[in-house]
Scaffold this motif. Structure first.
Motif, short mmCIF file in Angstrom:
data_model
loop_
_atom_site.label_atom_id
_atom_site.label_comp_id
_atom_site.label_asym_id
_atom_site.label_seq_id
_atom_site.Cartn_x
_atom_site.Cartn_y
_atom_site.Cartn_z
N MET A 204 36.12 37.62 45.06
CA MET A 204 35.64 38.48 45.83
C MET A 204 35.33 37.93 46.92
O MET A 204 34.12 36.92 46.12
N VAL B 15 39.06 41.30 48.83
CA VAL B 15 39.25 41.30 47.50
C VAL B 15 40.83 40.28 47.09
O VAL B 15 42.07 40.72 47.71
N LEU C 296 41.86 40.62 39.09
CA LEU C 296 40.65 39.88 39.87
C LEU C 296 40.52 38.49 39.82
O LEU C 296 40.15 38.24 39.29
N GLN D 108 34.79 47.42 43.14
CA GLN D 108 35.31 47.21 41.67
C GLN D 108 35.44 48.63 40.83
O GLN D 108 36.79 48.99 40.47
N GLY E 165 43.98 39.38 44.05
CA GLY E 165 44.53 39.24 42.45
C GLY E 165 45.25 39.04 41.92
O GLY E 165 46.64 39.27 43.08
#
Length: 154
Positions: free
Chosen positions: A106, A116, A103, A39, A118
């Motif tokens: 994950m 990930v 996002l 992140q 998004g």
């Protein structure tokens, strides 16, 4: 004698369960820490992009000829080629706009790989118009931190 064996067995079972619980907590903590690091990379990329700094943005990618980027124009291999493509597509800060990520998911693929998924959004001047799309990236853990090794953006 039988009572001693039962007590020893019970003690061993309790030690085993305590060790398993501890290992599970440690694994969960490791996953949480990895997700936080990923992140952080994405947050830094958004900040770099929004400042118009593509070289800074690219620090989130694996600096290798094996980096894979899949976009609307097909496959691109390599860190430098990916940077060059970004420079052609986004020649200045007004073309780049302000980047944000939303996002959606994950997933830990292994202790050293995270997927990930998004949505990306570029807020730009009205004359240029906003852009947005979806992405999936695979992060891999390296000695110097988490890096994107594959990116599919649309």
């Amino acid at each position: 004698m039988k009572r001693n064996r039962t007590a020893i067995f019970a003690s061993l079972v309790l030690l085993f369960l305590a060790a398993c619980t501890s290992a599970t907590k440690t694994a969960s903590q490791d996953v949480a820490a990895a997700r936080a690091e990923v992140q952080k990379v994405l947050d830094e990329q958004a900040n770099c992009w929004s400042r118009g700094d593509l070289e800074c943005y690219m620090q989130g990618y694996w600096k290798s000829d094996s980096l894979l980027f899949v976009g609307s124009k097909g496959l691109t291999y390599g860190w430098q080629q990916t940077l060059d493509n970004y420079k052609r597509s986004y020649p200045d800060a007004s073309a780049m706009g302000k980047l944000s990520f939303d996002l959606k998911e994950m997933r830990e693929l292994s202790p050293d790989a995270i997927l990930v998924v998004g949505k990306w959004h570029l807020k730009r001047e009205a004359a240029k118009g906003d852009l947005e799309g979806h992405f999936s990236v695979i992060f891999k853990r390296f000695a110097d931190g988490w890096k994107i090794v594959a990116d599919h953006s649309s």
